[in-house]
Enzyme design. Structure first.
Site, PDB file in Angstrom:
ATOM      1  N   ASN A 211       1.021  -1.257  -0.095  1.00  0.00           N
ATOM      2  CA  ASN A 211       0.005  -0.072   0.056  1.00  0.00           C
ATOM      3  C   ASN A 211       0.738   1.218   0.117  1.00  0.00           C
ATOM      4  OD1 ASN A 211       0.576   0.806   2.975  1.00  0.00           O
ATOM      5  ND2 ASN A 211      -0.449  -1.398   3.261  1.00  0.00           N
ATOM      6  N   ASP A 280      -3.798  -6.403   5.310  1.00  0.00           N
ATOM      7  CA  ASP A 280      -5.063  -7.448   5.906  1.00  0.00           C
ATOM      8  C   ASP A 280      -4.944  -8.725   5.313  1.00  0.00           C
ATOM      9  OD1 ASP A 280      -5.987  -5.615   7.764  1.00  0.00           O
ATOM     10  OD2 ASP A 280      -7.224  -4.583   6.215  1.00  0.00           O
ATOM     11  N   LYS A 290       8.235 -17.298 -10.944  1.00  0.00           N
ATOM     12  CA  LYS A 290       7.580 -16.076 -11.477  1.00  0.00           C
ATOM     13  C   LYS A 290       6.201 -16.580 -12.399  1.00  0.00           C
ATOM     14  CE  LYS A 290       7.999 -11.876 -14.412  1.00  0.00           C
ATOM     15  NZ  LYS A 290       8.404 -11.446 -15.647  1.00  0.00           N
ATOM     16  N   PHE A 323      -3.960   3.882  14.675  1.00  0.00           N
ATOM     17  CA  PHE A 323      -4.598   4.757  13.604  1.00  0.00           C
ATOM     18  C   PHE A 323      -5.341   4.189  12.609  1.00  0.00           C
ATOM     19  CE2 PHE A 323      -1.120   8.532  13.222  1.00  0.00           C
ATOM     20  CZ  PHE A 323      -0.554   8.093  14.492  1.00  0.00           C
ATOM     21  N   LYS A 337     -13.341   0.425  15.259  1.00  0.00           N
ATOM     22  CA  LYS A 337     -11.974  -0.216  15.405  1.00  0.00           C
ATOM     23  C   LYS A 337     -11.403  -0.240  16.696  1.00  0.00           C
ATOM     24  CE  LYS A 337     -10.893   0.459  10.612  1.00  0.00           C
ATOM     25  NZ  LYS A 337     -10.066   0.867   9.535  1.00  0.00           N
ATOM     26  N   LYS A 341     -10.318  -3.378  18.995  1.00  0.00           N
ATOM     27  CA  LYS A 341      -9.118  -3.666  19.431  1.00  0.00           C
ATOM     28  C   LYS A 341      -8.714  -3.169  20.711  1.00  0.00           C
ATOM     29  CE  LYS A 341      -8.163  -3.126  14.473  1.00  0.00           C
ATOM     30  NZ  LYS A 341      -7.402  -3.307  13.305  1.00  0.00           N
TER      31      LYS A 341
END
Ligand code: CTP
Length: 404
Positions: A211, A280, A290, A323, A337, A341
């Site tokens: 990401n 995730d 490959k 975050f 969240k 958590k």
């Protein structure tokens, strides 16, 4: 600031008059201030102003009075505890970013060892100049190398235009100097674990899922916590950043590697700040060779462990900060969240806002507290935000401690 030696570099901008006030504040706090001016700076404020305020002759060139040795640029780079360049012109920062040393101040900046002597630039210039891609690139380069930038403010400029580019105020620069020199030491004896960057999940030997996380927020937090006296453990996925000196650094690639190190360190730490953008999902199987082109490729992704959720389930004394980067319905997702958590503080940002989120130097966040409180913070640099977050953590822990 008694006993601290500060070199105050002044380059040529109208904001140079504010540096006289800054010199006065530093002297009042007990610091020794050595001023170095460029030729252009002298056009704005006379060296006599600074020599009178600081009680020391002003250095102006490599070769003229009061220089008494051919190594003055080295002495000026080795002796101080910190160098502040205020105002920092586009020209001066451009020279520092590209290694040009054609006068005393730029030569000192080239001779400095950043791990021994932090350098802060306080840019001041017209908005169009500040937004020029060349200047942006130079600033990004300087930050990447570990220079600290005191972001300019928005407001009325000397040229009559209104916009970004006004030098930070002397009081703000004084606070930043104190934080950088760890004058407060308010995290001494605390152990802070920070995770940063993206994780990478291999698909085959040449491809991976990842990401846009740059790691900047986590690295800024690690540096700020170190400067405030904490023992810092930084666990980071792949980034282009150099880890700050004086911390424990664990580079990792995958979410599972991050999980192992974080869980192992967890029992001994007081605060965990999870800025990492953990993938995730990962491909169920990473191909050994490959994967070749074909008409269709079906991939099966499986869940990675949720590191923070696991910490939330295990926590006893630790203060947990998460975050949440969202693109819609920020507060609801972030609150959900936080509860799932078992967090003490959630830093929520809407990554679609300009100036927020991934790959920016700045961030705009809202802080969600246990018990329902929400606090919106204005746009600020990730360095400044790090200190604000550490302030809030300290305050929240003090309150928890008070209740017990
Ligand atoms: N986090 C984590 N392990 C994961 C996923 C997330 O520790 N596998 C942490 C992040 O470091 C961050 C917080 O959880 O502090 C929230 O991460 P985010 O990606 O926003 O949330 P998710 O729980 O993954 O939810 P979603 O991707 O569905 O938005």
């Amino acid at each position: 600031m008694r006993g601290k030696k500060i070199v105050l570099g002044i380059s040529g901008g109208i904001a140079a008059y504010k540096s006289a006030e800054l010199a006065r504040l530093l002297i009042k706090e007990g610091a020794t201030v050595q001023v170095v001016m460029t030729a252009a700076a002298e056009r704005f404020v006379a060296p006599l102003t600074f020599s009178t305020l600081t009680g020391r002759p002003v250095y102006r060139s490599l070769f003229t009075e009061p220089v008494q040795s051919s190594t003055v640029h080295i002495d000026l780079a080795r002796e101080p505890d910190l160098i502040l360049v205020a105002p920092a012109t586009a020209n001066l920062m451009g020279k520092a970013a590209t290694g040009i040393a054609d006068d005393l101040l730029s030569t000192v900046l080239l001779a400095v060892r950043l791990d021994e002597c932090p350098v802060i630039f306080a840019p001041a210039m017209n908005t169009a100049m500040f937004q020029n891609p060349a200047v942006r690139d130079n600033l990004a380069q300087l930050r990447k190398r570990g220079f600290i930038i005191a972001d300019p403010l928005s407001g009325e400029l000397a040229c009559g235009e209104v916009g970004e580019g006004r030098m930070a105020e002397p009081e703000q620069l004084l606070t930043l100097i104190k934080r950088t020199l760890a004058i407060s030491d308010d995290y001494a004896g605390e152990s802070v674990l920070v995770t940063a960057g993206p994780t990478r999940e291999s698909l085959d030997p040449v491809r991976f899922f990842s990401n846009h996380s740059s790691g900047r927020m986590g690295y800024a937090l690690a540096l700020a916590a170190r400067n405030r006296g904490a023992k810092v453990i930084l666990v980071s996925g792949p980034t282009a950043l150099n880890p700050p000196a004086g911390i424990e650094f664990y580079p990792v690639t995958t979410a599972r590697e991050m999980y192992d190190i974080v869980l192992e360190s967890f029992p001994a730490v007081d605060v965990v700040i999870k800025t990492a953008a953990v993938a995730d999902f990962r491909p169920e199987l990473a191909a050994e060779q490959k994967i070749k082109k074909k008409d269709e490729l079906q991939l099966r992704l499986v869940r990675n462990p949720d590191i923070l959720e696991e910490l939330g389930a295990r926590k006893n004394k630790q203060f947990l900060v998460g975050f949440a980067a969202e693109t819609t319905d920020l507060l609801n997702y972030a609150r959900a969240k936080m509860e799932q958590k078992n967090l003490d503080l959630m830093v929520a940002n809407d990554v679609t806002q300009p100036g927020a989120g991934f790959n920016t130097e700045t961030n705009i966040v809202q802080l969600l507290y246990r018990g329902g409180g929400v606090e919106a913070l204005p746009l600020m640099s990730k360095d400044e935000l790090s200190h604000q977050i550490l302030d809030r953590i300290k305050e929240a822990r003090r309150k928890i401690g008070g209740r017990e």
